[in-house]
Write an enzyme that holds these catalytic residues in place. Structure first.
Site, PDB file in Angstrom:
ATOM      1  N   ARG A  63     -97.514  37.081 -21.982  1.00  0.00           N
ATOM      2  CA  ARG A  63     -96.301  36.604 -21.302  1.00  0.00           C
ATOM      3  C   ARG A  63     -95.155  37.603 -21.329  1.00  0.00           C
ATOM      4  O   ARG A  63     -94.336  37.642 -20.421  1.00  0.00           O
ATOM      5  CB  ARG A  63     -95.840  35.290 -21.940  1.00  0.00           C
ATOM      6  CG  ARG A  63     -96.532  34.100 -21.325  1.00  0.00           C
ATOM      7  CD  ARG A  63     -95.957  32.839 -21.844  1.00  0.00           C
ATOM      8  NE  ARG A  63     -95.954  32.880 -23.302  1.00  0.00           N
ATOM      9  CZ  ARG A  63     -95.783  31.830 -24.079  1.00  0.00           C
ATOM     10  NH1 ARG A  63     -95.584  30.646 -23.551  1.00  0.00           N
ATOM     11  NH2 ARG A  63     -95.790  31.943 -25.383  1.00  0.00           N
ATOM     12  N   LYS A 172    -112.642  33.196 -35.052  1.00  0.00           N
ATOM     13  CA  LYS A 172    -112.384  31.973 -35.792  1.00  0.00           C
ATOM     14  C   LYS A 172    -110.880  31.692 -35.847  1.00  0.00           C
ATOM     15  O   LYS A 172    -110.126  32.649 -35.718  1.00  0.00           O
ATOM     16  CB  LYS A 172    -112.973  32.072 -37.187  1.00  0.00           C
ATOM     17  CG  LYS A 172    -112.133  32.860 -38.196  1.00  0.00           C
ATOM     18  CD  LYS A 172    -112.791  32.770 -39.540  1.00  0.00           C
ATOM     19  CE  LYS A 172    -112.065  33.557 -40.564  1.00  0.00           C
ATOM     20  NZ  LYS A 172    -110.795  33.106 -41.010  1.00  0.00           N
ATOM     21  N   HIS A 202    -116.115  38.740 -38.425  1.00  0.00           N
ATOM     22  CA  HIS A 202    -116.045  40.196 -38.636  1.00  0.00           C
ATOM     23  C   HIS A 202    -116.937  40.658 -39.791  1.00  0.00           C
ATOM     24  O   HIS A 202    -117.276  41.833 -39.875  1.00  0.00           O
ATOM     25  CB  HIS A 202    -114.594  40.673 -38.782  1.00  0.00           C
ATOM     26  CG  HIS A 202    -113.992  40.423 -40.126  1.00  0.00           C
ATOM     27  ND1 HIS A 202    -113.510  39.214 -40.519  1.00  0.00           N
ATOM     28  CD2 HIS A 202    -113.807  41.248 -41.175  1.00  0.00           C
ATOM     29  CE1 HIS A 202    -113.049  39.301 -41.749  1.00  0.00           C
ATOM     30  NE2 HIS A 202    -113.210  40.528 -42.173  1.00  0.00           N
ATOM     31  N   LYS A 206    -119.801  44.386 -40.616  1.00  0.00           N
ATOM     32  CA  LYS A 206    -119.731  45.321 -41.744  1.00  0.00           C
ATOM     33  C   LYS A 206    -121.096  45.967 -41.966  1.00  0.00           C
ATOM     34  O   LYS A 206    -122.120  45.287 -41.955  1.00  0.00           O
ATOM     35  CB  LYS A 206    -119.300  44.588 -43.024  1.00  0.00           C
ATOM     36  CG  LYS A 206    -117.851  44.107 -42.979  1.00  0.00           C
ATOM     37  CD  LYS A 206    -117.447  43.474 -44.293  1.00  0.00           C
ATOM     38  CE  LYS A 206    -116.146  42.712 -44.162  1.00  0.00           C
ATOM     39  NZ  LYS A 206    -114.956  43.477 -44.484  1.00  0.00           N
ATOM     40  N   GLU A 240    -110.515  38.277 -53.745  1.00  0.00           N
ATOM     41  CA  GLU A 240    -109.429  39.028 -53.103  1.00  0.00           C
ATOM     42  C   GLU A 240    -108.221  39.099 -54.026  1.00  0.00           C
ATOM     43  O   GLU A 240    -107.806  38.086 -54.589  1.00  0.00           O
ATOM     44  CB  GLU A 240    -109.025  38.342 -51.799  1.00  0.00           C
ATOM     45  CG  GLU A 240    -110.112  38.363 -50.753  1.00  0.00           C
ATOM     46  CD  GLU A 240    -109.593  37.822 -49.427  1.00  0.00           C
ATOM     47  OE1 GLU A 240    -109.277  38.630 -48.560  1.00  0.00           O
ATOM     48  OE2 GLU A 240    -109.491  36.595 -49.293  1.00  0.00           O
ATOM     49  N   ASP A 259    -111.404  28.874 -44.474  1.00  0.00           N
ATOM     50  CA  ASP A 259    -111.053  30.260 -44.178  1.00  0.00           C
ATOM     51  C   ASP A 259    -112.204  31.221 -44.488  1.00  0.00           C
ATOM     52  O   ASP A 259    -112.416  32.196 -43.767  1.00  0.00           O
ATOM     53  CB  ASP A 259    -109.819  30.645 -45.015  1.00  0.00           C
ATOM     54  CG  ASP A 259    -109.277  32.022 -44.664  1.00  0.00           C
ATOM     55  OD1 ASP A 259    -109.205  32.329 -43.458  1.00  0.00           O
ATOM     56  OD2 ASP A 259    -108.938  32.791 -45.591  1.00  0.00           O
ATOM     57  N   HIS A 264    -117.658  33.492 -43.245  1.00  0.00           N
ATOM     58  CA  HIS A 264    -118.171  34.713 -43.883  1.00  0.00           C
ATOM     59  C   HIS A 264    -119.210  34.429 -44.976  1.00  0.00           C
ATOM     60  O   HIS A 264    -120.262  35.065 -45.037  1.00  0.00           O
ATOM     61  CB  HIS A 264    -117.035  35.528 -44.507  1.00  0.00           C
ATOM     62  CG  HIS A 264    -115.867  35.728 -43.589  1.00  0.00           C
ATOM     63  ND1 HIS A 264    -116.011  35.956 -42.248  1.00  0.00           N
ATOM     64  CD2 HIS A 264    -114.522  35.720 -43.814  1.00  0.00           C
ATOM     65  CE1 HIS A 264    -114.816  36.095 -41.699  1.00  0.00           C
ATOM     66  NE2 HIS A 264    -113.900  35.954 -42.625  1.00  0.00           N
ATOM     67  N   LYS A 364    -108.167  33.741 -53.680  1.00  0.00           N
ATOM     68  CA  LYS A 364    -107.044  34.667 -53.478  1.00  0.00           C
ATOM     69  C   LYS A 364    -106.384  34.908 -54.827  1.00  0.00           C
ATOM     70  O   LYS A 364    -106.437  34.044 -55.721  1.00  0.00           O
ATOM     71  CB  LYS A 364    -105.997  34.023 -52.554  1.00  0.00           C
ATOM     72  CG  LYS A 364    -106.531  33.642 -51.179  1.00  0.00           C
ATOM     73  CD  LYS A 364    -106.432  34.784 -50.205  1.00  0.00           C
ATOM     74  CE  LYS A 364    -106.826  34.351 -48.821  1.00  0.00           C
ATOM     75  NZ  LYS A 364    -107.319  35.460 -48.013  1.00  0.00           N
TER      76      LYS A 364
HETATM   77  C1  BG6 Z   1    -110.399  36.612 -42.902  1.00  0.00           C
HETATM   78  C2  BG6 Z   1    -109.635  35.563 -43.661  1.00  0.00           C
HETATM   79  O1  BG6 Z   1    -111.307  36.005 -42.031  1.00  0.00           O
HETATM   80  O2  BG6 Z   1    -111.107  37.425 -43.820  1.00  0.00           O
HETATM   81  C3  BG6 Z   1    -108.694  36.203 -44.656  1.00  0.00           C
HETATM   82  O3  BG6 Z   1    -108.894  34.766 -42.746  1.00  0.00           O
HETATM   83  C4  BG6 Z   1    -109.438  37.157 -45.563  1.00  0.00           C
HETATM   84  O4  BG6 Z   1    -108.027  35.211 -45.447  1.00  0.00           O
HETATM   85  C5  BG6 Z   1    -110.267  38.118 -44.731  1.00  0.00           C
HETATM   86  O5  BG6 Z   1    -108.496  37.871 -46.327  1.00  0.00           O
HETATM   87  C6  BG6 Z   1    -111.172  38.951 -45.619  1.00  0.00           C
HETATM   88  O6  BG6 Z   1    -111.752  39.970 -44.865  1.00  0.00           O
HETATM   89  P1  BG6 Z   1    -112.137  41.358 -45.526  1.00  0.00           P
HETATM   90  O7  BG6 Z   1    -112.785  42.118 -44.431  1.00  0.00           O
HETATM   91  O8  BG6 Z   1    -110.850  41.949 -46.011  1.00  0.00           O
HETATM   92  O9  BG6 Z   1    -113.050  41.032 -46.661  1.00  0.00           O
END
Ligand code: BG6
Length: 518
Positions: A63, A172, A202, A206, A240, A259, A264, A364
């Site tokens: 936009r 997602k 994603h 990897k 993380e 999440d 993943h 986290k």
């Molecule tokens: C994302 C999550 O899909 O993946 C995040 O929403 C997370 O919360 C991230 O930090 C982790 O991805 P990676 O590639 O850093 O392990």
């Protein structure tokens, strides 16, 4: 330096791959963060590596009022910051930016799609007008309308052939539970075939995650042990160091289970535990993943209480730096019950894995960022060394380190040199960096390339998403109306709540912290 470095012959199974055809990539929601941080740097590197199709265009659709020139300048600046290789190669950029365009428009407005069509029609070559990859970098609530408008504007066709090909890329969250995922999938496939929808996780882009299948199915020594006869249990850890930071608004709706686990972690689990596919074709691989996800035993609310542990961080410190508690993060409710940590014990009810616990944990604000899978083999019989050493004799373990310090290590026991008869664990270690050199393309580079090439192997199929939601929904049901208890809080900078240790202790297991690899 090893002078006997082994260099085997590369068996390249990718050479038969479809070559990428000229196409235009339209990014909806192009002024958002994702485009500047991930997508443009990924395209830039694909150009640098000469992997883009012979001809292509990238059109940003959003936009905000911008011109082609102003958008290019903005992207160029962002590239300085987000490119994984620096400095940016000016020659490559200049060639790339000529292919970048901007189209101002509102997703809901039919006229905006006519403008998009005009832009596409201004390209002389027919494939650039017809082969279209629509990247929906927008709110999921807008996916449906974008797809419908594209269909109405005759830019999206179910049939390929004279119309070229069109594909839709989305990320997602694919819904927030089974019902919403179902509704979203129905919206997406109203005007496109399932085969035209590329759902990105994603993690699947990897290198190390892709290597799981190579590792399992191109080596006979491990595959023979890959079952309930030899494996005691499996641990999958995605820890993380980062907290929730600025993403509190999103995270309040998601929590760790939506999440990380729904996507993943279940994807990694599926690749680790699935049966060999009949071929490496996308559908064959995805069929096996779905079959595996369907074999995961659903948990009743009572079982959730016993087999799933939630956690939420309170204030603490990591590397000497203070971290606020989750409830003090921006956009988080002061009495939030959302989990920032989850640990679960799952069983896979099939012939190969019956009764083998699979432990998954993610959180986290943990002490270390590391993703790894540990295959813990059964202990030796209690005779000879085991009879004398008891628990001190380590069982063998194979660890697939997904990130960082990507590699694979095998732990076994060996004699400590000397006159006495001492046994201790030693490690054999393969490191990607030392074997192949630092090759670190971003997951997005591969995923975009696969979407352009039309190879669906790395994208999540509709039934995968829905089966994963069934698992997550049954867990969330067990949490309904149950606020977090004291045992479920953990200080930032620790390995999660005590309850997570108890989860393994019930079966005589312990969490293995990811190794610090130097
Ligand atoms: C994302 C999550 O899909 O993946 C995040 O929403 C997370 O919360 C991230 O930090 C982790 O991805 P990676 O590639 O850093 O392990």
């Amino acid at each position: 330096m090893m002078d006997d470095q082994f260099e085997g012959e590369v068996c390249n199974i990718g050479v038969e791959r479809k070559l990428t055809e000229p196409c235009s990539i339209v990014i909806f929601g192009a002024s958002g963060d994702l485009t500047a941080r991930k997508l443009i740097p990924a395209f830039y590197h694909l150009c640098k590596d000469k992997l883009m199709p012979p001809d292509f265009r990238v059109i940003g659709f959003a936009r905000r009022d911008k011109t082609d020139e102003s958008w290019r300048a903005e992207l160029r600046e962002a590239l300085n910051q987000f490119s994984r290789t620096k400095p940016v190669d000016e020659k490559i950029w200049q060639a790339f930016e000529k292919n970048i365009f901007y189209c101002v428009g509102d997703l809901n407005d039919a006229a905006a799609y006519q403008k998009l069509e005009q832009k596409l029609n201004s390209f002389k070559s027919a494939p650039l007008r017809k082969n279209l990859l629509f990247y929906l970098a927008t709110q999921p609530s807008q996916f449906g309308v974008a797809v419908e408008q594209l269909h109405n504007a005759k830019l999206l066709h179910r049939e390929s052939g004279e119309h070229g090909w069109q594909r839709i890329v989305i990320e997602k969250p694919f819904g927030h539970d089974l019902a919403s995922a179902h509704a979203l999938n129905a919206e997406l496939t109203r005007f496109a075939h399932e085969q035209q929808v590329c759902r990105i996780d994603h993690y699947l882009g990897k290198e190390t995650v892709q290597n799981i299948l190579m590792f399992r199915f191109s080596n006979s020594i491990f595959e023979k042990l890959w079952n309930r006869n030899s494996v005691d249990h499996v641990q999958i850890t995605v820890s993380e160091k980062l907290g929730v930071g600025e993403r509190g608004g999103y995270y309040e709706e998601a929590g760790a289970i939506r999440d990380m686990v729904q996507n993943h972690m279940l994807q990694v689990l599926a690749l680790i535990a699935m049966e060999p596919p009949v071929s490496l074709e996308a559908e064959a691989v995805r069929d096996e993943k779905v079959k595996l996800l369907k074999s995961i035993r659903q948990l009743s609310p009572d079982e959730v209480a016993k087999q799933v542990v939630r956690g939420q961080y309170f204030a603490g410190a990591i590397d000497g730096q203070p971290r606020p508690g989750y409830r003090q993060e921006p956009k988080v409710k002061p009495d939030s019950n959302v989990e920032t940590y989850v640990a679960l014990k799952l069983f896979i009810d099939n012939w190969r894995w019956s009764d083998v616990p699979f432990y998954l944990r993610t959180g986290k604000n943990l002490p270390m960022s590391a993703s790894e899978v540990r295959i813990q083999f059964c202990p030796t019989p209690s005779v000879l060394f085991a009879a004398q050493c008891g628990n001190k004799l380590d069982a063998n373990a194979l660890t697939l380190r997904l990130q960082p310090n990507e590699g694979i290590s095998l732990r076994f026991n060996g004699k400590v040199p000397g006159m006495s008869l001492g046994v201790r664990p030693v490690r054999m270690y393969f490191s990607y960096d030392s074997e192949f050199g630092a090759y670190t393309p971003e997951a997005y580079e591969r995923l975009l390339l696969e979407a352009i090439a039309g190879d669906a192997t790395l994208f999540i199929r509709r039934d995968e998403v829905e089966t994963a939601w069934q698992i997550v929904d049954s867990i969330r049901k067990g949490w309904e109306n149950k606020p977090l208890t004291n045992r479920e809080f953990y200080a930032a900078g620790t390995w999660g709540p005590i309850a997570a240790d108890d989860l393994l202790a019930q079966s005589g297991h312990v969490w293995h912290e990811p190794q610090v690899i130097k």
